[in-house]
Structures are given as structure tokens and as C-alpha cells.
Design a protein around this motif. Structure first.
Motif, PDB file in Angstrom:
ATOM      1  N   UNK A 163       2.289  22.081  17.044  1.00 39.24           N
ATOM      2  CA  UNK A 163       2.032  22.936  18.196  1.00 39.24           C
ATOM      3  C   UNK A 163       1.328  24.200  17.696  1.00 39.24           C
ATOM      4  N   UNK A 164       0.227  24.531  18.359  1.00 42.49           N
ATOM      5  CA  UNK A 164      -0.541  25.741  18.048  1.00 42.49           C
ATOM      6  C   UNK A 164      -0.339  26.737  19.179  1.00 42.49           C
ATOM      7  N   UNK A 165      -0.255  28.022  18.835  1.00 44.02           N
ATOM      8  CA  UNK A 165      -0.143  29.056  19.851  1.00 44.02           C
ATOM      9  C   UNK A 165      -0.643  30.375  19.265  1.00 44.02           C
ATOM     10  N   UNK A 166      -1.113  31.279  20.130  1.00 39.59           N
ATOM     11  CA  UNK A 166      -1.549  32.588  19.643  1.00 39.59           C
ATOM     12  C   UNK A 166      -0.383  33.300  18.967  1.00 39.59           C
ATOM     13  N   UNK A 184       7.261  23.118   9.180  1.00 43.54           N
ATOM     14  CA  UNK A 184       6.292  23.862   8.389  1.00 43.54           C
ATOM     15  C   UNK A 184       5.573  24.815   9.324  1.00 43.54           C
ATOM     16  N   UNK A 185       5.571  26.092   8.984  1.00 39.78           N
ATOM     17  CA  UNK A 185       4.855  27.091   9.771  1.00 39.78           C
ATOM     18  C   UNK A 185       3.571  27.460   9.037  1.00 39.78           C
ATOM     19  N   UNK A 186       2.485  27.565   9.797  1.00 37.70           N
ATOM     20  CA  UNK A 186       1.169  27.875   9.235  1.00 37.70           C
ATOM     21  C   UNK A 186       0.543  28.972  10.088  1.00 37.70           C
ATOM     22  N   UNK A 187      -0.133  29.904   9.442  1.00 38.92           N
ATOM     23  CA  UNK A 187      -0.808  30.973  10.160  1.00 38.92           C
ATOM     24  C   UNK A 187      -2.280  30.990   9.782  1.00 38.92           C
ATOM     25  N   UNK A 188      -3.106  31.283  10.758  1.00 34.31           N
ATOM     26  CA  UNK A 188      -4.546  31.373  10.560  1.00 34.31           C
ATOM     27  C   UNK A 188      -4.980  32.797  10.884  1.00 34.31           C
ATOM     28  N   UNK A 189      -5.795  33.345  10.008  1.00 37.54           N
ATOM     29  CA  UNK A 189      -6.292  34.699  10.205  1.00 37.54           C
ATOM     30  C   UNK A 189      -7.615  34.677  10.951  1.00 37.54           C
ATOM     31  N   UNK A 190      -7.860  35.759  11.663  1.00 40.62           N
ATOM     32  CA  UNK A 190      -9.109  35.895  12.385  1.00 40.62           C
ATOM     33  C   UNK A 190      -9.175  37.267  12.999  1.00 40.62           C
ATOM     34  N   UNK A 191     -10.156  37.500  13.853  1.00 39.89           N
ATOM     35  CA  UNK A 191     -10.258  38.802  14.519  1.00 39.89           C
ATOM     36  C   UNK A 191      -9.096  38.995  15.484  1.00 39.89           C
ATOM     37  N   UNK A 192      -8.798  40.248  15.779  1.00 40.92           N
ATOM     38  CA  UNK A 192      -7.717  40.578  16.696  1.00 40.92           C
ATOM     39  C   UNK A 192      -8.042  40.057  18.098  1.00 40.92           C
ATOM     40  N   UNK A 193      -7.021  39.477  18.773  1.00 42.88           N
ATOM     41  CA  UNK A 193      -7.204  39.022  20.157  1.00 42.88           C
ATOM     42  C   UNK A 193      -7.526  40.231  21.036  1.00 42.88           C
ATOM     43  N   UNK A 194      -8.310  40.015  22.039  1.00 41.10           N
ATOM     44  CA  UNK A 194      -8.682  41.116  22.954  1.00 41.10           C
ATOM     45  C   UNK A 194      -7.744  41.200  24.103  1.00 41.10           C
ATOM     46  N   UNK A 211     -11.634  43.581   9.590  1.00 37.81           N
ATOM     47  CA  UNK A 211     -10.240  43.391   9.265  1.00 37.81           C
ATOM     48  C   UNK A 211      -9.740  42.110   9.945  1.00 37.81           C
ATOM     49  N   UNK A 212      -8.955  41.314   9.214  1.00 36.53           N
ATOM     50  CA  UNK A 212      -8.422  40.069   9.762  1.00 36.53           C
ATOM     51  C   UNK A 212      -6.951  40.243  10.137  1.00 36.53           C
ATOM     52  N   UNK A 213      -6.545  39.527  11.150  1.00 35.91           N
ATOM     53  CA  UNK A 213      -5.179  39.571  11.646  1.00 35.91           C
ATOM     54  C   UNK A 213      -4.648  38.135  11.731  1.00 35.91           C
ATOM     55  N   UNK A 214      -3.329  37.990  11.763  1.00 38.14           N
ATOM     56  CA  UNK A 214      -2.733  36.679  12.011  1.00 38.14           C
ATOM     57  C   UNK A 214      -3.028  36.338  13.467  1.00 38.14           C
ATOM     58  N   UNK A 215      -3.929  35.408  13.697  1.00 37.99           N
ATOM     59  CA  UNK A 215      -4.405  35.126  15.046  1.00 37.99           C
ATOM     60  C   UNK A 215      -3.784  33.889  15.678  1.00 37.99           C
ATOM     61  N   UNK A 216      -3.581  32.870  14.884  1.00 29.77           N
ATOM     62  CA  UNK A 216      -3.111  31.595  15.416  1.00 29.77           C
ATOM     63  C   UNK A 216      -1.966  31.104  14.553  1.00 29.77           C
ATOM     64  N   UNK A 217      -0.901  30.631  15.191  1.00 38.27           N
ATOM     65  CA  UNK A 217       0.252  30.076  14.486  1.00 38.27           C
ATOM     66  C   UNK A 217       0.368  28.599  14.809  1.00 38.27           C
ATOM     67  N   UNK A 218       0.923  27.848  13.880  1.00 37.03           N
ATOM     68  CA  UNK A 218       1.181  26.424  14.102  1.00 37.03           C
ATOM     69  C   UNK A 218       2.527  26.073  13.488  1.00 37.03           C
TER      70      UNK A 218
END
Length: 75
Positions: A44-47, A65-75, A1-8
Motif C-alpha cells: 500500500x502506497x500513501x502520501x 516492510x516500510x519504505x519511504x521515497x523522497x521528493x519535493x514537498x507536497x503542495x 531540498x528533498x522530503x519524505x514524500x511517499x510511504x509504502x
């Protein structure tokens, strides 16, 4: 399952054309300089779990402009 991991957030407006609208990040170990991240073209990138907000623009017009990157859930 992918989650919104990184925002820019990409600053598209010239900061001399508006007032207010500062991007705020909360509960960070290091905070970016608010004046530096207002420069046009800055990214600017941030979790994504970091609570953040943009303050209201009090005059002028701010574009970003806001951008989101999906990936595994942060631990």
C-alpha cells in the motif's frame, strides 16, 4: 531540498498467523479495505503526510516492510 514524500508498507506475514496489527490510515478521502491490505504480499502506497499507525499485534507475529521515497514537498 528533498522530503519524505511517499510511504509504502509491504505485508510480509500470512494474516492467518497473527491477530491484530491492522494498518490504519487517518483523514483520507478513501480508506483501503482492512481485510484486503492484510493479504501477504500486498503493498500500500500513501502520501507520507497522512497520519497512520499499526495497531498492536495481540497474538502471533506480524512482519512488514516500510519504505519511504523522497521528493519535493507536497503542495
Amino acid at each position: 531540498m528533498l522530503f519524505r514524500s511517499l510511504s509504502a508498507v509491504i505485508q510480509l506475514s500470512d494474516p492467518t498467523t497473527y491477530t491484530g496489527g491492522d494498518l490504519q490510515l487517518f483523514d483520507c478521502s478513501e480508506y483501503p479495505n482492512p481485510e484486503e491490505i492484510k493479504h501477504q504480499g500486498t503493498i500500500i502506497f500513501f502520501p507520507s503526510f497522512i497520519f497512520h499507525q499499526a495497531n498492536p499485534v495481540t497474538s502471533g507475529l506480524r512482519h512488514s516492510l516500510a519504505v519511504w521515497f523522497e521528493g519535493p514537498k507536497w503542495r
